[in-house]
Design a protein around this motif. Structure first.
Motif, PDB file in Angstrom:
ATOM      1  N   SER A 118      -0.787  -5.945 -10.089  1.00 62.08           N
ATOM      2  CA  SER A 118      -1.094  -7.354 -10.308  1.00 62.08           C
ATOM      3  C   SER A 118      -2.047  -7.530 -11.493  1.00 62.08           C
ATOM      4  CB  SER A 118      -1.709  -7.966  -9.050  1.00 62.08           C
ATOM      5  OG  SER A 118      -2.045  -9.315  -9.261  1.00 62.08           O
ATOM      6  N   ASP A 119      -2.998  -6.597 -11.634  1.00 59.63           N
ATOM      7  CA  ASP A 119      -3.909  -6.664 -12.788  1.00 59.63           C
ATOM      8  C   ASP A 119      -3.137  -6.513 -14.096  1.00 59.63           C
ATOM      9  OD1 ASP A 119      -6.148  -7.075 -11.272  1.00 59.63           O
ATOM     10  OD2 ASP A 119      -6.773  -4.968 -11.238  1.00 59.63           O
ATOM     11  N   ILE A 120      -2.173  -5.586 -14.092  1.00 58.46           N
ATOM     12  CA  ILE A 120      -1.380  -5.379 -15.304  1.00 58.46           C
ATOM     13  C   ILE A 120      -0.564  -6.631 -15.637  1.00 58.46           C
ATOM     14  CG2 ILE A 120       0.555  -4.076 -16.268  1.00 58.46           C
ATOM     15  CD1 ILE A 120      -0.504  -1.613 -14.810  1.00 58.46           C
ATOM     16  N   VAL A 121       0.050  -7.208 -14.619  1.00 57.20           N
ATOM     17  CA  VAL A 121       0.825  -8.432 -14.848  1.00 57.20           C
ATOM     18  C   VAL A 121      -0.098  -9.580 -15.253  1.00 57.20           C
ATOM     19  CG1 VAL A 121       2.353 -10.127 -13.784  1.00 57.20           C
ATOM     20  CG2 VAL A 121       2.643  -7.701 -13.271  1.00 57.20           C
ATOM     21  N   GLY A 122      -1.303  -9.629 -14.677  1.00 56.18           N
ATOM     22  CA  GLY A 122      -2.277 -10.655 -15.051  1.00 56.18           C
ATOM     23  C   GLY A 122      -2.657 -10.549 -16.527  1.00 56.18           C
ATOM     24  N   ILE A 123      -2.744  -9.298 -17.023  1.00 54.40           N
ATOM     25  CA  ILE A 123      -3.024  -9.099 -18.456  1.00 54.40           C
ATOM     26  C   ILE A 123      -1.876  -9.642 -19.287  1.00 54.40           C
ATOM     27  CG2 ILE A 123      -3.295  -7.351 -20.249  1.00 54.40           C
ATOM     28  CD1 ILE A 123      -4.756  -5.626 -18.133  1.00 54.40           C
ATOM     29  N   LEU A 124      -0.645  -9.304 -18.871  1.00 55.26           N
ATOM     30  CA  LEU A 124       0.522  -9.777 -19.616  1.00 55.26           C
ATOM     31  C   LEU A 124       0.635 -11.297 -19.559  1.00 55.26           C
ATOM     32  CD1 LEU A 124       3.192  -7.110 -18.564  1.00 55.26           C
ATOM     33  CD2 LEU A 124       1.722  -7.125 -20.586  1.00 55.26           C
ATOM     34  N   GLU A 125       0.167 -11.899 -18.457  1.00 59.45           N
ATOM     35  CA  GLU A 125       0.191 -13.360 -18.334  1.00 59.45           C
ATOM     36  C   GLU A 125      -0.855 -14.021 -19.233  1.00 59.45           C
ATOM     37  OE1 GLU A 125       1.476 -14.517 -13.856  1.00 59.45           O
ATOM     38  OE2 GLU A 125      -0.360 -13.328 -14.041  1.00 59.45           O
ATOM     39  N   PHE A 156       0.848  -1.197   0.000  1.00 53.57           N
ATOM     40  CA  PHE A 156       0.000   0.000   0.000  1.00 53.57           C
ATOM     41  C   PHE A 156       0.878   1.240   0.000  1.00 53.57           C
ATOM     42  CE2 PHE A 156      -2.466  -3.365   1.896  1.00 53.57           C
ATOM     43  CZ  PHE A 156      -3.753  -3.151   1.461  1.00 53.57           C
ATOM     44  N   ASP A 157       0.324   2.299  -0.569  1.00 50.34           N
ATOM     45  CA  ASP A 157       0.908   3.616  -0.350  1.00 50.34           C
ATOM     46  C   ASP A 157      -0.153   4.444   0.362  1.00 50.34           C
ATOM     47  OD1 ASP A 157      -0.940   4.320  -2.296  1.00 50.34           O
ATOM     48  OD2 ASP A 157       0.538   4.434  -3.920  1.00 50.34           O
ATOM     49  N   ASP A 158       0.029   5.753   0.385  1.00 45.33           N
ATOM     50  CA  ASP A 158      -0.912   6.597   1.131  1.00 45.33           C
ATOM     51  C   ASP A 158      -2.251   6.762   0.418  1.00 45.33           C
ATOM     52  OD1 ASP A 158       1.011   6.932   3.043  1.00 45.33           O
ATOM     53  OD2 ASP A 158       1.779   8.825   2.182  1.00 45.33           O
ATOM     54  N   PHE A 159      -2.384   6.236  -0.839  1.00 47.17           N
ATOM     55  CA  PHE A 159      -3.601   6.488  -1.611  1.00 47.17           C
ATOM     56  C   PHE A 159      -4.330   5.212  -2.046  1.00 47.17           C
ATOM     57  CE2 PHE A 159      -0.561   9.894  -2.248  1.00 47.17           C
ATOM     58  CZ  PHE A 159      -1.299  11.004  -1.895  1.00 47.17           C
ATOM     59  N   ASP A 160      -3.602   4.158  -2.265  1.00 45.53           N
ATOM     60  CA  ASP A 160      -4.243   2.975  -2.839  1.00 45.53           C
ATOM     61  C   ASP A 160      -3.376   1.736  -2.604  1.00 45.53           C
ATOM     62  OD1 ASP A 160      -6.098   1.454  -4.179  1.00 45.53           O
ATOM     63  OD2 ASP A 160      -6.142   2.732  -5.961  1.00 45.53           O
ATOM     64  N   ASN A 161      -3.948   0.575  -2.988  1.00 50.33           N
ATOM     65  CA  ASN A 161      -3.205  -0.683  -2.962  1.00 50.33           C
ATOM     66  C   ASN A 161      -2.528  -0.827  -4.320  1.00 50.33           C
ATOM     67  OD1 ASN A 161      -2.379  -3.408  -3.184  1.00 50.33           O
ATOM     68  ND2 ASN A 161      -3.953  -4.068  -1.722  1.00 50.33           N
ATOM     69  N   TRP A 162      -1.298  -0.317  -4.404  1.00 51.16           N
ATOM     70  CA  TRP A 162      -0.605  -0.330  -5.701  1.00 51.16           C
ATOM     71  C   TRP A 162      -0.322  -1.744  -6.187  1.00 51.16           C
ATOM     72  CZ3 TRP A 162       3.850  -3.056  -5.629  1.00 51.16           C
ATOM     73  CH2 TRP A 162       4.567  -3.147  -4.452  1.00 51.16           C
ATOM     74  N   TRP A 163      -0.170  -2.676  -5.228  1.00 51.84           N
ATOM     75  CA  TRP A 163       0.162  -4.054  -5.606  1.00 51.84           C
ATOM     76  C   TRP A 163      -0.986  -4.681  -6.398  1.00 51.84           C
ATOM     77  CZ3 TRP A 163      -1.357  -9.079  -5.375  1.00 51.84           C
ATOM     78  CH2 TRP A 163      -0.381 -10.058  -5.570  1.00 51.84           C
ATOM     79  N   ASP A 164      -2.254  -4.469  -5.967  1.00 52.70           N
ATOM     80  CA  ASP A 164      -3.407  -5.013  -6.696  1.00 52.70           C
ATOM     81  C   ASP A 164      -3.485  -4.436  -8.113  1.00 52.70           C
ATOM     82  OD1 ASP A 164      -4.148  -6.591  -4.606  1.00 52.70           O
ATOM     83  OD2 ASP A 164      -5.744  -5.257  -3.872  1.00 52.70           O
ATOM     84  N   LYS A 165      -3.216  -3.137  -8.229  1.00 58.14           N
ATOM     85  CA  LYS A 165      -3.279  -2.501  -9.547  1.00 58.14           C
ATOM     86  C   LYS A 165      -2.201  -3.070 -10.469  1.00 58.14           C
ATOM     87  CE  LYS A 165      -6.486   0.249  -7.978  1.00 58.14           C
ATOM     88  NZ  LYS A 165      -7.899   0.004  -8.322  1.00 58.14           N
TER      89      LYS A 165
END
Length: 714
Positions: free
Chosen positions: A306-313, A295-304
């Motif tokens: 992860s979606d990008i990597v999921g697309i590439l996968e 997490f950062d101070d605004f959002d769960n950057w890891w989930d976001k």
């Protein structure tokens, strides 16, 4: 656009719910169809005999409404229709040439290349119309009949058809992902440039709620430049873990294999496998990031991320969920599938993928454009034509024309209608064109491409084209051209069309119609020209009879004017051996007789006498006119300054005169005296014979003068 299923009249002829009252009054609503432009005249008429009608009288005035099944094309729409005919004509010529080649030639690389080229011409022309319609310029005629969005829909549909069904020869079995993504990015631009500009102006764009959706959409759409820029921005993110992962992700996005960068598909497939292994390694590295560091101070950057990597996968579930979250539709899922899930997907594989996707994300049934896309993606061209017809009959006509040539739709002729599926859409489009009579030329071009049914319809259109002969006659230059044997104006265009499509019977009928119109206007000279062109010899005979009737009705002056107008046609007609002699003789007589009266009016009596004798010598005068011509000789026989006839000429006149008296005494008076009775306006044949005695007396005196002078005439 199909024809209207019903016509709405405003104000209504009959108020809602009051039709029964109209019927009780003995009346009903009737309509009359106009074959010139497919319009209707709608009015109230008596359903029974007027005297039996109750409630309303037969003399009561009723309004007449004029309605049409189609909205006639506006000026700008007409320009679109006329210009695309050029491509249609080129395509028909290609198919005509194909019929002269070996069987299967149309499916060869050479012909498919030309079909693809002409289809792209359609796409480019639609694009130009869309751009023109999108320009915010003043329009004196008011808003466009079809909006820019309408032409945009035509543009997306036709271009998709080319991508899916008309690949470059040799690439039919090649992966289709790059072409699909190019089509999607061209016609459905996401994410917008404006969003990118706004984010790039921020110092910490990841703090904006639109950042991750923008970056994910850019990755999904294969927009590497935008993707790499904003991935680079994340290298300044406060999370060391994210920075480390981004440093690995950037090369992966930058080096994602694309078929266009390889000369052989085998090399492309090998590169895809190596690249996928690196994406898997990135996933392993991501999973090592502790939960509390995602997490950062605004959002769960890891989930976001992860979606990008999921697309590439190439994970189907992730791609579909992300598209739904971004507001994308089934098209974007299918195209992303071809890029990330199955980069080697062929065109024939697309329908199966579409079937899986639209089960969860169906197309919008209220959006015809979307339904056409779905049918094309699903490998159902016939269904695509059904939706295309509802959107614009222009689209269904031109798509079906190409589909039939590349065997996407059946060519069988329906037993009931007598037309194929392609012809059905072409003829429907031609009926729409027919709503504007000015478009008759392109209307018949489309109809004549549709077998016997289309040919018969086109024939009827040509037979009803307004010839505007009155306008032609007001132009002296045009008038002189026609008299010289040249067919001009609208009739010339009709003749050219008939010649092009080998419709000789139609051409002759049109010329006969033109001749009849000119006869009604008493323009006999032009009428003869058109009868000659139609080879209508019986019609020619009727014209000659009408001209001779002018003599009977009004005397020699008008007759001479009308008959001399047809004189230029005599020389041409005499040279044609196919014409029946009786028709030529009657025409020659009318002209020679008119020339005789013209010489009389000019007081050229010697030439007039020679012409009168020549009429009998050449035997061109019908027996019913002998008596009339002989009566005209009295003036010349009594001419005092000189003897105008030779003795043989005068003897011939006496011979014809005696034949009339003999035949009349034998019961054939009607054959010889009917015209003279009408010219003299006497009560019967007896009085006519009495008048003929003046000719006998004039001849006797003429012969007496010859004896006194001792000459036989000059």
């Amino acid at each position: 656009m199909p024809a209207a299923e019903y016509l709405t009249l405003a104000p209504p002829l009959v108020e809602a719910g009051k039709f029964d009252e109209l019927v009780k009054a003995g009346q009903t609503v009737s309509s009359t169809f106009s074959s010139s432009d497919n319009s209707f005249a709608v009015y109230i008429t008596n359903a029974i005999v007027p005297n039996a009608a109750k409630g309303r009288t037969g003399e009561e005035e009723q309004p007449i409404y004029f309605a049409s099944l189609y909205s006639p094309p506006s000026s700008e729409r007409r320009l679109f229709l006329v210009d695309t005919l050029i491509i249609f004509a080129a395509f028909r010529n290609l198919l005509k040439n194909a019929s002269m080649q070996e069987p299967g030639w149309i499916q060869g690389d050479q012909s498919l290349t030309m079909i693809r080229k002409l289809s792209i011409d359609y796409v480019n022309f639609i694009k130009e119309c869309w751009v023109h319609a999108s320009q915010p310029i003043p329009r004196p005629d008011g808003p466009l009949q079809f909006s820019s969005d309408h032409y945009r829909s035509l543009y997306t549909c036709f271009s998709l058809f080319v991508v899916l069904y008309l690949p470059e020869p040799g690439y039919e079995q090649a992966p289709v992902a790059d072409e699909l993504m190019e089509w999607l990015n061209t016609h459905f631009i996401e994410p917008s440039t404006q969003e990118g500009d706004q984010l790039s102006a921020l110092d910490c764009p990841w703090e904006d709620e639109t950042f991750w959706p923008y970056l994910t959409r850019a990755i999904l759409r294969g927009l590497s430049k935008a993707s790499l820029f904003f991935l680079g921005v994340l290298e300044r993110h406060p999370s060391d873990n994210l920075q480390r992962l981004i440093s690995t992700l950037i090369p992966l996005v930058e080096t994602q294999p694309r078929l266009m960068n390889f000369t052989a598909e085998r090399d492309f497939a090998h590169a895809i496998r190596r690249w996928s292994e690196k994406v898997k390694a990135l996933r392993i590295e991501m999973d090592r990031v502790p939960e509390n560091s995602r997490f950062d101070d605004f959002d769960n950057w890891w989930d976001k991320l992860s979606d990008i990597v999921g697309i590439l996968e190439g994970r189907q579930d992730v791609i579909q969920r992300v598209c739904e979250d971004l507001g994308a539709d089934w098209k974007e899922v299918c195209v992303a599938w071809s890029i990330f899930v199955d980069p080697r997907m062929r065109r024939q594989d697309i329908p199966e993928v579409v079937f899986q996707v639209i089960g969860d994300m169906p197309p919008d049934p209220t959006d015809l454009e979307d339904m056409i896309h779905a049918a094309l993606f699903s490998g159902q061209p016939a269904e695509a034509l059904q939706h295309a017809f509802k959107l614009d009959s222009w689209l269904s006509a031109h798509l079906s024309d190409i589909m039939e040539s590349i065997q996407l739709i059946p060519t069988d002729v329906d037993e009931d209608s007598g037309v194929s599926l392609r012809d059905q859409y072409i003829l429907s489009y031609a009926e729409y064109l027919h709503s504007d009579p000015a478009l008759w030329r392109i209307t018949v071009d489309y109809m004549y491409s549709c077998g016997q049914v289309g040919q018969s319809r086109a024939d009827e259109v040509l037979l009803r084209v307004p010839l505007k002969l009155q306008e032609q006659n007001s132009d002296l230059k045009v008038d002189s051209q026609i008299r010289a044997g040249e067919i001009v104006g609208v009739l010339k265009d009709v003749n050219r069309t008939c010649f092009e499509y080998k419709r000789e019977s139609v051409r002759r009928t049109v010329c006969r119609i033109a001749a009849q119109t000119l006869v009604f206007d008493k323009d006999y000279g032009l009428a003869v020209s058109y009868c000659t062109s139609a080879e209508d010899w019986r019609g020619l005979a009727r014209i000659v009879d009408r001209v001779l009737e002018e003599y009977i009705a009004t005397g020699p002056r008008k007759f001479t004017e009308y008959a001399l107008a047809i004189a230029p046609s005599v020389k041409e007609l005499r040279s044609q051996s196919t014409i029946q002699g009786v028709f030529v003789h009657r025409l020659i007589f009318a002209v020679r007789y008119a020339r005789f009266h013209d010489l009389i009016q000019k007081q050229e009596y010697q030439d007039a006498a020679s012409d009168l004798v020549a009429i009998f010598v050449e035997d061109v005068a019908p027996t019913s006119w002998w008596a009339v011509v002989l009566c005209d000789s009295v003036q010349l026989l009594q001419y005092s300054p000189a003897l105008l006839f030779t003795s043989s000429g005068a003897s011939l006149l006496l011979q014809k005169l005696e034949e009339i008296f003999v035949r009349a005494s034998q019961g054939a008076a009607d054959d010889y005296l009917s015209v003279l009775v009408r010219v003299l306006r006497v009560r019967g044949e007896k009085e006519a014979l009495e008048r003929l005695k003046t000719v006998r007396l004039a001849l006797a005196r003429y012969f007496g003068r010859c004896l006194v002078l001792g000459v036989g005439g000059t």
